[in-house]
Write a protein that holds these residues in place. Sequence first.
Motif, mmCIF file in Angstrom:
data_model
loop_
_atom_site.group_PDB
_atom_site.id
_atom_site.type_symbol
_atom_site.label_atom_id
_atom_site.label_comp_id
_atom_site.label_asym_id
_atom_site.label_seq_id
_atom_site.Cartn_x
_atom_site.Cartn_y
_atom_site.Cartn_z
ATOM 1 N N GLY A 1 13.677 -8.110 8.716
ATOM 2 C CA GLY A 1 12.636 -8.707 7.544
ATOM 3 C C GLY A 1 13.497 -8.544 6.071
ATOM 4 N N GLU A 2 12.995 -9.014 4.986
ATOM 5 C CA GLU A 2 13.492 -8.778 3.680
ATOM 6 C C GLU A 2 13.097 -7.377 3.249
ATOM 7 O OE1 GLU A 2 13.420 -12.664 1.271
ATOM 8 O OE2 GLU A 2 11.550 -12.562 2.119
ATOM 9 N N ASN A 3 13.780 -7.233 1.892
ATOM 10 C CA ASN A 3 13.431 -5.980 1.526
ATOM 11 C C ASN A 3 11.918 -5.908 1.166
ATOM 12 O OD1 ASN A 3 16.590 -6.282 -0.166
ATOM 13 N ND2 ASN A 3 15.934 -4.738 1.266
ATOM 14 N N GLY B 1 8.333 -4.412 5.169
ATOM 15 C CA GLY B 1 7.059 -3.304 5.838
ATOM 16 C C GLY B 1 7.876 -2.752 6.907
ATOM 17 N N LYS B 2 9.408 -2.853 7.261
ATOM 18 C CA LYS B 2 9.701 -2.266 8.380
ATOM 19 C C LYS B 2 9.505 -0.752 8.400
ATOM 20 C CE LYS B 2 13.851 -4.154 6.890
ATOM 21 N NZ LYS B 2 13.195 -4.614 5.820
ATOM 22 N N SER B 3 10.084 -0.223 7.158
ATOM 23 C CA SER B 3 10.239 1.210 7.426
ATOM 24 C C SER B 3 8.553 1.888 7.156
ATOM 25 C CB SER B 3 10.747 1.947 5.865
ATOM 26 O OG SER B 3 12.204 1.407 5.866
ATOM 27 N N THR B 4 7.705 1.226 6.597
ATOM 28 C CA THR B 4 6.399 1.622 6.984
ATOM 29 C C THR B 4 5.776 1.732 8.230
ATOM 30 O OG1 THR B 4 5.882 0.570 4.496
ATOM 31 C CG2 THR B 4 3.909 1.037 6.021
ATOM 32 N N LEU B 5 6.130 0.678 9.034
ATOM 33 C CA LEU B 5 5.537 0.469 10.413
ATOM 34 C C LEU B 5 6.369 1.560 11.328
ATOM 35 C CD1 LEU B 5 4.246 -1.438 12.311
ATOM 36 C CD2 LEU B 5 6.474 -2.437 13.040
ATOM 37 N N ILE C 1 4.795 9.905 10.178
ATOM 38 C CA ILE C 1 4.888 10.325 8.737
ATOM 39 C C ILE C 1 3.699 9.979 8.474
ATOM 40 C CG2 ILE C 1 6.161 9.976 6.973
ATOM 41 C CD1 ILE C 1 7.946 10.961 8.776
ATOM 42 N N TYR C 2 3.265 8.795 8.512
ATOM 43 C CA TYR C 2 1.734 8.265 8.397
ATOM 44 C C TYR C 2 0.785 8.680 9.075
ATOM 45 C CZ TYR C 2 4.219 5.934 4.444
ATOM 46 O OH TYR C 2 5.288 5.710 3.278
ATOM 47 N N PRO C 3 0.037 9.562 9.107
ATOM 48 C CA PRO C 3 -0.909 10.234 10.379
ATOM 49 C C PRO C 3 -1.961 9.230 10.450
ATOM 50 C CG PRO C 3 -1.133 11.468 8.359
ATOM 51 C CD PRO C 3 -0.161 10.511 8.049
ATOM 52 N N ILE D 1 12.256 -7.997 -8.105
ATOM 53 C CA ILE D 1 11.969 -6.731 -7.612
ATOM 54 C C ILE D 1 10.694 -6.637 -7.297
ATOM 55 C CG2 ILE D 1 12.101 -4.428 -8.485
ATOM 56 C CD1 ILE D 1 14.586 -5.026 -10.308
ATOM 57 N N LYS D 2 10.434 -6.132 -5.744
ATOM 58 C CA LYS D 2 8.679 -6.095 -5.430
ATOM 59 C C LYS D 2 8.545 -4.767 -5.714
ATOM 60 C CE LYS D 2 8.925 -9.370 -1.838
ATOM 61 N NZ LYS D 2 9.324 -9.388 -0.390
ATOM 62 N N ALA D 3 7.556 -4.879 -6.669
ATOM 63 C CA ALA D 3 6.929 -3.463 -6.955
ATOM 64 C C ALA D 3 5.384 -3.653 -7.317
ATOM 65 C CB ALA D 3 7.387 -2.599 -8.132
ATOM 66 N N THR E 1 9.903 5.965 -6.130
ATOM 67 C CA THR E 1 10.131 6.266 -4.789
ATOM 68 C C THR E 1 9.002 5.266 -3.932
ATOM 69 O OG1 THR E 1 8.780 7.982 -5.134
ATOM 70 C CG2 THR E 1 10.855 8.241 -5.139
ATOM 71 N N THR E 2 8.331 4.672 -4.397
ATOM 72 C CA THR E 2 7.345 3.769 -3.767
ATOM 73 C C THR E 2 7.946 2.340 -3.354
ATOM 74 O OG1 THR E 2 6.117 2.716 -5.631
ATOM 75 C CG2 THR E 2 5.129 4.717 -4.953
ATOM 76 N N LEU E 3 9.166 2.033 -3.961
ATOM 77 C CA LEU E 3 9.638 0.841 -3.358
ATOM 78 C C LEU E 3 10.421 0.961 -2.289
ATOM 79 C CD1 LEU E 3 8.827 0.369 -6.411
ATOM 80 C CD2 LEU E 3 11.242 -0.911 -6.791
ATOM 81 N N SER E 4 10.697 -0.041 -1.711
ATOM 82 C CA SER E 4 11.570 -0.315 -0.274
ATOM 83 C C SER E 4 12.749 0.085 -0.803
ATOM 84 C CB SER E 4 11.159 -1.500 0.423
ATOM 85 O OG SER E 4 11.872 -2.617 -0.499
HETATM 86 N N1 ATP Z 1 4.619 5.388 -0.639
HETATM 87 C C1 ATP Z 1 4.454 3.970 -1.179
HETATM 88 N N2 ATP Z 1 3.532 3.817 -2.113
HETATM 89 C C2 ATP Z 1 3.345 2.575 -2.502
HETATM 90 N N3 ATP Z 1 3.673 1.589 -2.121
HETATM 91 C C3 ATP Z 1 4.583 1.619 -1.001
HETATM 92 C C4 ATP Z 1 5.107 2.799 -0.298
HETATM 93 N N4 ATP Z 1 5.788 2.834 0.520
HETATM 94 C C5 ATP Z 1 6.278 1.499 0.681
HETATM 95 N N5 ATP Z 1 5.543 0.788 -0.318
HETATM 96 C C6 ATP Z 1 5.450 -0.687 -0.294
HETATM 97 O O1 ATP Z 1 5.175 -1.110 0.818
HETATM 98 C C7 ATP Z 1 5.877 -2.490 1.135
HETATM 99 C C8 ATP Z 1 6.848 -2.137 2.282
HETATM 100 O O2 ATP Z 1 7.670 -1.206 2.149
HETATM 101 P P1 ATP Z 1 8.782 -0.829 3.205
HETATM 102 O O3 ATP Z 1 9.564 0.212 2.760
HETATM 103 O O4 ATP Z 1 8.077 -0.629 4.684
HETATM 104 O O5 ATP Z 1 9.824 -2.261 3.248
HETATM 105 P P2 ATP Z 1 10.999 -2.471 4.324
HETATM 106 O O6 ATP Z 1 10.773 -3.444 5.105
HETATM 107 O O7 ATP Z 1 11.568 -0.953 4.985
HETATM 108 O O8 ATP Z 1 12.077 -2.868 3.341
HETATM 109 P P3 ATP Z 1 13.923 -2.552 2.928
HETATM 110 O O9 ATP Z 1 14.587 -3.380 4.001
HETATM 111 O O10 ATP Z 1 14.049 -2.775 1.436
HETATM 112 O O11 ATP Z 1 13.864 -0.834 3.428
HETATM 113 C C9 ATP Z 1 6.722 -2.458 -0.206
HETATM 114 O O12 ATP Z 1 6.063 -3.766 -0.790
HETATM 115 C C10 ATP Z 1 6.652 -1.221 -0.674
HETATM 116 O O13 ATP Z 1 6.849 -1.324 -2.276
#
Ligand code: ATP
Length: 512
Positions: free
Chosen positions: A37-39, A42-46, A53-55, A394-396, A404-407
């Motif tokens: 998926g693109e930057n 949501g990959k890292s969040t998942l 990490i996210y309990p 830039i997605k913010a 640090t909240t950005l991917s």
């Molecule tokens: N701690 C946080 N606080 C606020 N927003 C967040 C936080 N962590 C992630 N996000 C937002 O959640 C969305 C998903 O981010 P995530 O890091 O999961 O993307 P990703 O798919 O891993 O991208 P990449 O390929 O760039 O690593 C993004 O819009 C990001 O800005």
Amino acid sequence: MATLLELKNISKEFPGVKALENINLKIEENTIHALCGENGAGKSTLISILGGIYPLGTYEGEIYLHGERVKFRNPKEAEEAGIAVVHQELSLFDELNIVENIFMGKAIVKGVSIDWNEMIKETQKWLKKLKMENENVLTKVKYLGSAKQQLIEIAKALVKNCNILILDEPTSSLTENETKILFDILKELKSEGITSIYISHKLDEIFELADTVSVLRDGKLIDTKPISEVKESDLIKMMVGREINQMFPKRSYIPNEIVFEVSNYTLYEKYDPQRKVVEDVSFNLRKGEILGLFGLVGAGRTELMTSIIGFNSSNKRGKIFLNAKELEISSPRQALELGIAYLSENRKNLGIFPNLSVRQNLSITFIKEFGSYFKISEEDEIVEALRMIKQLNIKASSPEANITTLSGGNQQKVLLGRNLIRTPKILIMDEPTKGIDVGAKQEIYSLMNDLTSQGISIIMISSELPEIIGMSDRVIVMHEGKFMGELENINHDLTQEEVMYLATATEGGGVF
Ligand SMILES: Nc1ncnc2c1ncn2[C@@H]1O[C@H](COP(=O)(O)OP(=O)(O)OP(=O)(O)O)[C@@H](O)[C@H]1O
Ligand SMILES: [Mg+2]
């Protein structure tokens, strides 16, 4: 095949962002499951949810392991359930050695004391698998390069004896060889019954490794498919939501006058002044040109460029000319004043200011150090920062959001934006598309074309051959600190073999 892990209706929100929306996903036992998926998709969040990490309570939905609901309250509980995660950003402790890092928080104990011998033995075993057996396990990790640090991070996950291994962009700082070693290990683990979830922006890796692929876009699951049923173009379309026909946009460059020249540059190792990190390198750069600097990781490319902009104070010899005028550049700040900007490959150490907002990260160098020099006001900087956010897509959640909240990929774009905010004359880009998704990559390539058509010259350090060949008008190649040759590429018709030959060539011929 049995389902090992199942996610039901997983949703997660951050202030202002829906990072995940109703994700339903099954991971089959004994497979390698790629997550694309693109930057910011949501990959890292998942995977942070899967890794505890996210309990529980910070997301919606349910996770089932072997059909039973699991409720991780912290990373330790996920680990105990057999889930090991290698995160996107390195989490090692610089001042600790390899063994201490690998066994951080889970020391082996015999009776009442820590069993160092056992931990050293175990560490050596994994280093051997990772072909790092020559490394002393008592070396502090700060003395290791970023590729080796990444491998240590992987070893740290492997000693956990997990049955689900999750890797978030593990190869972004690995060489081709190291990537191959990692792939062999993942395949071996699979044959031993271990399931992996693998995140990468490199599509060739996904086709080589994965059995199944899932695509996320804007927090939603687009599809899950067996890899045998998708073509590369399908995958890109699923990720980006549109077709990308031409990865490398057409360049029109006509050789122009030389604007920058480096002659007989030699750089000595800081702690071992006898050793040369870079030896007698000479090259020039023309106006509006993209000069590719290729070499395998460790070829000395970053050292050469950071030294040229005055970043490290090691001993050096050689001459630098800007518009035919000889110069001494003593600091990156002075380089910037002269119009030479450097985009670092290493966003964690040299790049982002973690306590500041996206906007501040974009404009910081100028507000703090150059505000008076360029006579620009803070208002101007805000306008400029907003323009960059838009231009680089830039997605913010807001320009005032903490960086640090950005991917990961979006943080990389902020760093690029910082270098473009005051248009430089010469832009040195070190691995500019590392960790960046396909759609954004193409945007960056187009931007490079725009910049060069305005007369800006670019030196692009890259380890990706398609990018070197697709974008550079000329390519210079380094190997172990030495200049190996220069290749004309104005028609972008070099072959990978021609470039690789120089990059690996030793006396008596290279690998081809
Ligand atoms: N701690 C946080 N606080 C606020 N927003 C967040 C936080 N962590 C992630 N996000 C937002 O959640 C969305 C998903 O981010 P995530 O890091 O999961 O993307 P990703 O798919 O891993 O991208 P990449 O390929 O760039 O690593 C993004 O819009 C990001 O800005
Ligand atoms: Mg990520």
